[in-house]
Design a protein around this motif. Structure first.
Motif, mmCIF file in Angstrom:
data_model
loop_
_atom_site.group_PDB
_atom_site.id
_atom_site.type_symbol
_atom_site.label_atom_id
_atom_site.label_comp_id
_atom_site.label_asym_id
_atom_site.label_seq_id
_atom_site.Cartn_x
_atom_site.Cartn_y
_atom_site.Cartn_z
ATOM 1 N N ARG A 182 0.816 -1.224 0.000
ATOM 2 C CA ARG A 182 0.000 0.000 0.000
ATOM 3 C C ARG A 182 0.841 1.262 0.000
ATOM 4 O O ARG A 182 0.548 2.217 -0.719
ATOM 5 C CB ARG A 182 -0.912 0.003 1.221
ATOM 6 C CG ARG A 182 -1.922 -1.092 1.115
ATOM 7 C CD ARG A 182 -2.743 -1.226 2.357
ATOM 8 N NE ARG A 182 -3.764 -2.244 2.106
ATOM 9 C CZ ARG A 182 -4.757 -2.491 2.908
ATOM 10 N NH1 ARG A 182 -4.890 -1.813 4.025
ATOM 11 N NH2 ARG A 182 -5.638 -3.424 2.609
ATOM 12 N N GLU A 186 0.829 4.303 -2.793
ATOM 13 C CA GLU A 186 0.551 5.702 -2.450
ATOM 14 C C GLU A 186 1.715 6.601 -2.866
ATOM 15 O O GLU A 186 1.505 7.697 -3.382
ATOM 16 C CB GLU A 186 0.233 5.819 -0.958
ATOM 17 C CG GLU A 186 -1.149 5.243 -0.689
ATOM 18 C CD GLU A 186 -1.517 5.170 0.778
ATOM 19 O OE1 GLU A 186 -0.762 5.725 1.601
ATOM 20 O OE2 GLU A 186 -2.547 4.551 1.074
ATOM 21 N N ASP A 187 2.938 6.119 -2.668
ATOM 22 C CA ASP A 187 4.119 6.885 -3.092
ATOM 23 C C ASP A 187 4.088 7.154 -4.587
ATOM 24 O O ASP A 187 4.319 8.271 -5.044
ATOM 25 C CB ASP A 187 5.404 6.074 -2.831
ATOM 26 C CG ASP A 187 5.920 6.304 -1.426
ATOM 27 O OD1 ASP A 187 5.253 7.069 -0.683
ATOM 28 O OD2 ASP A 187 6.962 5.728 -1.082
ATOM 29 N N ARG A 232 -6.925 3.195 -4.273
ATOM 30 C CA ARG A 232 -5.935 3.779 -3.368
ATOM 31 C C ARG A 232 -5.143 4.895 -4.073
ATOM 32 O O ARG A 232 -4.888 5.946 -3.503
ATOM 33 C CB ARG A 232 -4.997 2.668 -2.903
ATOM 34 C CG ARG A 232 -4.124 3.012 -1.747
ATOM 35 C CD ARG A 232 -3.567 1.748 -1.126
ATOM 36 N NE ARG A 232 -4.596 1.025 -0.397
ATOM 37 C CZ ARG A 232 -4.949 1.321 0.848
ATOM 38 N NH1 ARG A 232 -4.355 2.298 1.487
ATOM 39 N NH2 ARG A 232 -5.882 0.633 1.458
ATOM 40 N N ALA A 233 -4.793 4.630 -5.338
ATOM 41 C CA ALA A 233 -4.070 5.649 -6.105
ATOM 42 C C ALA A 233 -4.962 6.877 -6.309
ATOM 43 O O ALA A 233 -4.512 8.020 -6.159
ATOM 44 C CB ALA A 233 -3.632 5.085 -7.452
ATOM 45 N N THR A 236 -5.127 8.929 -3.168
ATOM 46 C CA THR A 236 -3.879 9.666 -2.933
ATOM 47 C C THR A 236 -3.825 10.918 -3.799
ATOM 48 O O THR A 236 -3.496 12.008 -3.325
ATOM 49 C CB THR A 236 -2.663 8.769 -3.251
ATOM 50 O OG1 THR A 236 -2.788 7.570 -2.492
ATOM 51 C CG2 THR A 236 -1.357 9.456 -2.908
ATOM 52 N N ARG A 239 -6.062 13.537 -2.476
ATOM 53 C CA ARG A 239 -5.487 14.195 -1.292
ATOM 54 C C ARG A 239 -4.452 15.248 -1.700
ATOM 55 O O ARG A 239 -4.427 16.342 -1.164
ATOM 56 C CB ARG A 239 -4.839 13.148 -0.392
ATOM 57 C CG ARG A 239 -5.446 13.126 0.976
ATOM 58 C CD ARG A 239 -4.824 12.158 1.966
ATOM 59 N NE ARG A 239 -3.690 11.393 1.544
ATOM 60 C CZ ARG A 239 -3.732 10.095 1.248
ATOM 61 N NH1 ARG A 239 -4.882 9.446 1.283
ATOM 62 N NH2 ARG A 239 -2.645 9.455 0.921
#
Ligand SMILES: [Zn+2]
Length: 286
Positions: A182, A186-187, A232-233, A236, A239
């Motif tokens: 995960r 996100e990185d 999840r991407a 991110t 955000r």
């Protein structure tokens, strides 16, 4: 003579195909999907060796005979080469070239050079163009004239292959993809978001292309059934977008929406690389 260290393991469907391979009765076209790239590669090596090994049936693949010892993944050890085990690796970033596939199909029309059959391994079958896949279908429809030949098609998911190719192949699922990291996703998604902002500043598409390739390379995105890495991407990027104003913010919110929709495309068999490529070119066109 010291043999290779062969770990013979896998799900029941794989083990029964290995048994068929020992007896020269492996299905002509086998799709090895799921698992990691390494798992698919190792499964293909075991099957290829079992098909061509000259030890007694029960001990195939023996790891020690002149066939077993020379069958190797092409980039791992250039000293080892077997003329009847042919590997087709992806030569471009997103596809397996039509020319290379055509050459492979021509080789499939010939008699084995020294073993009792031939094995053709397509390392990234998900990148076969429809034209290449159709050329292969034609070969599969003609029975081999001289000796048995087996095609092994490796892909993250069987859904990545044309339905016509799937219906003529035996699919062996090697297990779920490696658990996705995960933090890594996100990185990479955050890098993609920052690259989009950089691209909007200086107009150099390179930032965006590199970050996008980086994202699609993550194993989490290769698994066709996994919607989570895309979600999840998307979260991110959203955000990161909230820290910006105006046009930048809007571009990042758009990118987030596109990533969220990508899971759907993935399920339809579009590769992660193609999805990300499409997404980048849409942004470059604006
Ligand atoms: Zn052997």
């Amino acid at each position: 003579v010291s043999g290779l260290d062969l770990a013979i393991d896998g799900p029941p469907a794989f083990l029964s195909s290995l048994e068929a391979a020992r007896r020269g009765r492996l299905y002509p076209s086998v799709i090895l999907h799921g698992g990691s790239f390494e798992k698919r590669r190792d499964a293909a090596l075991l099957l290829a060796r079992a098909v061509l090994c000259e030890a007694e049936i029960a001990s195939r693949p023996c790891g020690a005979c002149r066939h077993c010892r020379r069958i190797a993944w092409p980039d791992s050890d250039s000293q080892r080469f077997h003329p009847d085990a042919t590997w087709l690796l992806r030569d471009l970033k997103t596809s397996t070239s039509v020319e290379a596939t055509r050459a492979l199909m021509q080789a499939a029309q010939m008699a084995p050079f020294e073993a009792r059959g031939q094995v053709f391994v397509i390392a990234n079958a998900e990148t076969l163009t429809p034209e290449a896949a159709n050329a292969m279908l034609k070969v599969l429809e003609e029975p081999p004239v001289r000796a048995p030949r087996n095609f092994l098609l490796l892909a993250p998911s069987r859904l990545d292959l044309l339905p016509t190719l799937r219906s003529r192949s035996l699919s062996i699922f090697l297990g779920a993809a490696e658990p996705l990291d995960r933090a890594e996703i996100e990185d990479r998604a955050a890098r993609l978001a920052r690259s989009l902002v950089d691209f909007r500043r200086d107009g150099s598409p390179l930032h965006l292309i590199l970050a996008a390739g980086d994202l699609a390379d993550d194993a989490g995105f290769q698994d066709a059934r996994a919607a989570e890495p895309w979600a999840r991407a998307a979260a991110t990027v959203l955000r990161v977008g909230e820290r910006f104003e105006g046009e930048d913010r809007r571009a990042l919110l758009d990118l987030s929406q596109e990533l969220l929709a990508a899971a759907e495309w993935r399920l339809r068999g579009i590769t992660a690389e193609r999805i990300v490529e499409g997404l980048v070119s849409r942004h470059l066109a604006r």
